[in-house]
Enzyme design. Structure first.
Site, PDB file in Angstrom:
ATOM      1  N   PHE B  52      42.069  44.105  39.135  1.00 48.86           N
ATOM      2  CA  PHE B  52      40.982  44.740  39.567  1.00 48.86           C
ATOM      3  C   PHE B  52      39.907  44.012  38.600  1.00 48.86           C
ATOM      4  O   PHE B  52      40.725  44.177  37.253  1.00 48.86           O
ATOM      5  CB  PHE B  52      40.573  46.140  39.048  1.00 48.86           C
ATOM      6  CG  PHE B  52      41.179  46.879  40.478  1.00 48.86           C
ATOM      7  CD1 PHE B  52      40.760  46.779  42.442  1.00 48.86           C
ATOM      8  CD2 PHE B  52      42.690  46.559  40.786  1.00 48.86           C
ATOM      9  CE1 PHE B  52      41.383  46.903  43.450  1.00 48.86           C
ATOM     10  CE2 PHE B  52      42.923  47.234  41.987  1.00 48.86           C
ATOM     11  CZ  PHE B  52      42.579  47.045  43.402  1.00 48.86           C
ATOM     12  N   GLU B  53      38.506  43.997  38.458  1.00 50.88           N
ATOM     13  CA  GLU B  53      38.033  43.229  37.804  1.00 50.88           C
ATOM     14  C   GLU B  53      37.799  43.767  36.158  1.00 50.88           C
ATOM     15  O   GLU B  53      37.653  43.274  34.890  1.00 50.88           O
ATOM     16  CB  GLU B  53      36.792  42.524  37.859  1.00 50.88           C
ATOM     17  CG  GLU B  53      35.975  43.813  38.015  1.00 50.88           C
ATOM     18  CD  GLU B  53      34.187  43.183  38.469  1.00 50.88           C
ATOM     19  OE1 GLU B  53      33.787  42.553  37.615  1.00 50.88           O
ATOM     20  OE2 GLU B  53      34.224  43.066  39.596  1.00 50.88           O
ATOM     21  N   PHE B  54      37.677  45.205  35.752  1.00 48.11           N
ATOM     22  CA  PHE B  54      37.758  45.630  35.122  1.00 48.11           C
ATOM     23  C   PHE B  54      38.980  45.742  34.088  1.00 48.11           C
ATOM     24  O   PHE B  54      38.735  46.335  32.714  1.00 48.11           O
ATOM     25  CB  PHE B  54      37.391  46.974  34.952  1.00 48.11           C
ATOM     26  CG  PHE B  54      35.397  46.407  35.155  1.00 48.11           C
ATOM     27  CD1 PHE B  54      34.307  46.285  34.190  1.00 48.11           C
ATOM     28  CD2 PHE B  54      35.039  46.738  36.116  1.00 48.11           C
ATOM     29  CE1 PHE B  54      33.615  45.902  34.159  1.00 48.11           C
ATOM     30  CE2 PHE B  54      33.775  46.137  36.040  1.00 48.11           C
ATOM     31  CZ  PHE B  54      32.531  45.873  35.641  1.00 48.11           C
TER      32      PHE B  54
END
Lengths: 325, 255
Positions: B52-54
């Site tokens: 997940f990108e964060f």
């Protein structure tokens, strides 16, 4: 290096690395002073009309919501904003205080496109939207954090993102591949919410760190809000946990439930009805104003906000937290 | 087995979930990709590594995330770092798949999530790229998940946010995007599409149960390649539906 393509977007925060170095030399104290203050004091002291400002992480996750509401309450205007946001930037857009955006994503996630973003941009109230991907805006901060003028990337190539950004495409002098150069981003002011800080501004974050490390090192002024204020001895016991050292920090605000209605990893989960209230009310400009009256303008400070939300609802959020295994 | 009723969204999630490769690293966006990843991890891809990108990598998806930064994106995970770590991991070739959405898609798999109409005077301002452009630039293979109608499947996207094959064969390489990357499939509410290797244009691969080729054509705003052999997607199994409704989204947050 020959420039092969230039984005037509405005570089809305021009930068001077030598001036940044000088700033860091002369305007950032190395002394371990007490920087604790109220959110009113911190925002009044460091935010100003027309400043270039950013928040981290975003709306529903470890977001400085109490500081974001205080920025609205104090009635600043013409803010230039680095836009990765959900509720916090949506509030700013609804309040009409944003003039220019370096935008990556402003959305309500599962609840879709924010009507307040649409109203603010489609009406021309926001004068400029310069487009960046999430990685690009983070790398722009990383460039500033490194003290270099740009970072090359293979993001944004070949797309309208590049065209409407302020990036430039060049041929890499070492390998000959094309890369997009992302200009450094030095913010005037950054707002970051953390789990724990001491009075000097040494900060600990749990869970994902988003782009806190980059943003904290890429700004001239940094206002920290923290769920808990801890003694410096605790910081010194676990120096490996310090993600933001004190010398980067200008103000420390104690803000329990500072991310509400968003979540804080291991402390409290998100307040879904609280988020939905904004989703519903912001559908019209009148509703958005009503919400701002109820939760921002009509309240003196964050303590009053927490009183309005009530202990029971906050406790329900605590029950929903991610638990350590 | 008794015949089950299911929604188009449930079917789309099931068809998407079956595309996840066990053991692969996958960038997961908000919404439907999260449900598909979770269903895949409970069925055919138990060793899936969601990213997940964060900053969340390798989460065990026991509860459905509602945001790409929330605690469920690193629940029992391998690491919880930051956006630079995940994006740099993708840029240096470690992420196998990216699952994406958008408001518009064109025949070359380019996606739009920025504006409808002119950028500077938009008819509709959309949220923006977020990590979409990065996922489409750096992941080895990308899969789009979309509602299928002619407003979304358009001849040319109003704003090219996330690169598919851009203008066609060779265009990604010419633009400087990493060689060997690009879109491989579109899962819609009507069908599964892939891309013709010679023209890089979208091609019908298999139909959802009860959907006809004409229906897909009528809901696509450009000429979709229709091969001689068009496959059929299996309907959701009873187990897939049970997992979706009882374990993945019991509060009907998405479905």
């Amino acid at each position: 290096m020959q420039i092969l393509e230039s984005g037509i977007g405005e570089l809305i925060q021009p930068f001077d690395l030598d001036e940044f170095r000088e700033w860091n030399r002369t305007k950032k104290s190395r002394k371990l002073t007490d920087k604790l203050m109220s959110e009113q004091e911190a925002i009044r002291e460091f935010v100003y009309n027309g400043c270039y400002i950013g928040t981290e992480l975003y709306g529903t996750v470890r977001c400085p919501m109490s500081l974001a509401r205080e920025v609205v309450r104090q009635g600043f205007k013409d803010l230039r904003v680095c836009g990765q946001g959900v509720l916090e930037l949506d509030l700013w857009l609804a309040a009409g205080i944003v003039k220019k955006l370096d935008i990556t994503y402003i959305g309500l996630e599962v609840y879709g496109i924010p009507p307040s973003l649409r109203r603010a941009v489609e009406s021309g109230q926001v004068e400029t939207c310069v487009e960046w991907s999430n990685a690009s805006i983070s790398w722009r901060m990383k460039a500033a954090a490194m003290g270099v003028p740009f970072l090359p990337t293979r993001s944004m190539l070949g797309t309208d993102m590049l065209k409407y950004s302020a990036a430039k495409v060049v041929e890499d002098p070492f390998t000959g591949i094309k890369v997009a150069l992302l200009p450094a981003l030095i913010l005037d002011v950054a707002l970051i919410h953390v789990h724990r800080a001491d009075k000097h501004g040494n900060c600990q974050i749990e869970g994902i760190s988003g782009f806190a490390l980059e943003m904290a090192r890429a700004c001239k002024r940094l206002v920290i809000s923290a769920e808990e204020i801890i003694p410096t001895e605790e910081i010194r016991k676990y120096p490996d946990r310090t993600m933001i050292p004190y010398y980067l920090v200008d103000a420390v605000v104690h803000a329990p439930y500072g991310s509400h209605p968003g979540e804080m990893a291991y402390l409290y989960g998100r307040d879904e009805p609280g988020i939905k209230e904004w989703v519903e009310m912001s559908k019209t400009a009148e509703g958005a104003r009503e919400y701002l009256d109820k939760y921002v303008y009509g309240l003196k400070n964050h303590a009053a906000y927490l009183d309005l939300i009530g202990k029971q609802r906050l406790q329900e959020c605590v029950e929903l937290r991610e638990k350590r295994i | 087995m008794t015949e089950q009723t299911y929604s188009k969204t449930e079917l789309m999630i099931c068809v998407a979930a079956r595309l996840f490769e066990d053991g692969a690293t996958c960038f997961i966006g908000t919404g439907i990709p999260m449900l598909a990843a979770m269903l895949a991890s409970k069925t055919t891809a138990p060793n899936l590594v969601p990213v997940f990108e964060f900053g969340g990598t390798g989460a065990i998806l026991e509860e459905l995330p509602r945001a790409v930064g929330e605690a469920r994106t690193f629940h029992k995970g391998i690491s919880a770092l930051g956006i630079c770590d995940t994006m740099e991991t993708a840029q240096r070739g470690f992420i196998d798949y990216g699952f994406l959405g958008g408001a518009q898609i064109d025949p070359y798999g380019n996606l739009n999530s920025v504006t409808i109409g002119d950028h500077d005077h938009p008819k509709a301002r959309l949220p923006g790229s977020g990590g979409g452009n990065d996922v489409g630039s750096h992941c080895w293979q990308t899969i789009a998940i979309m509602q299928h109608d002619a407003r979304r499947f358009v001849p040319k996207v109003d704003f090219l946010t996330t690169p598919g094959f851009l203008t066609g064969p060779g265009a990604r390489d010419a633009a400087g995007l990493p060689p060997g990357t690009g879109p491989i499939a579109v899962v819609s509410t009507l069908a599964l599409m892939d891309y013709d290797p010679d023209t890089c244009r979208m091609r019908l691969k298999s139909l959802h149960p009860g959907v006809t080729v004409d229906e897909v054509k009528a809901n696509t705003g450009f000429e979709l390649i229709i091969p001689a052999q068009v496959g059929q997607n299996d309907p959701p199994s009873a187990e897939e539906l049970r997992l979706l409704r009882e374990e993945i989204d019991p509060t009907k947050f998405y479905i």
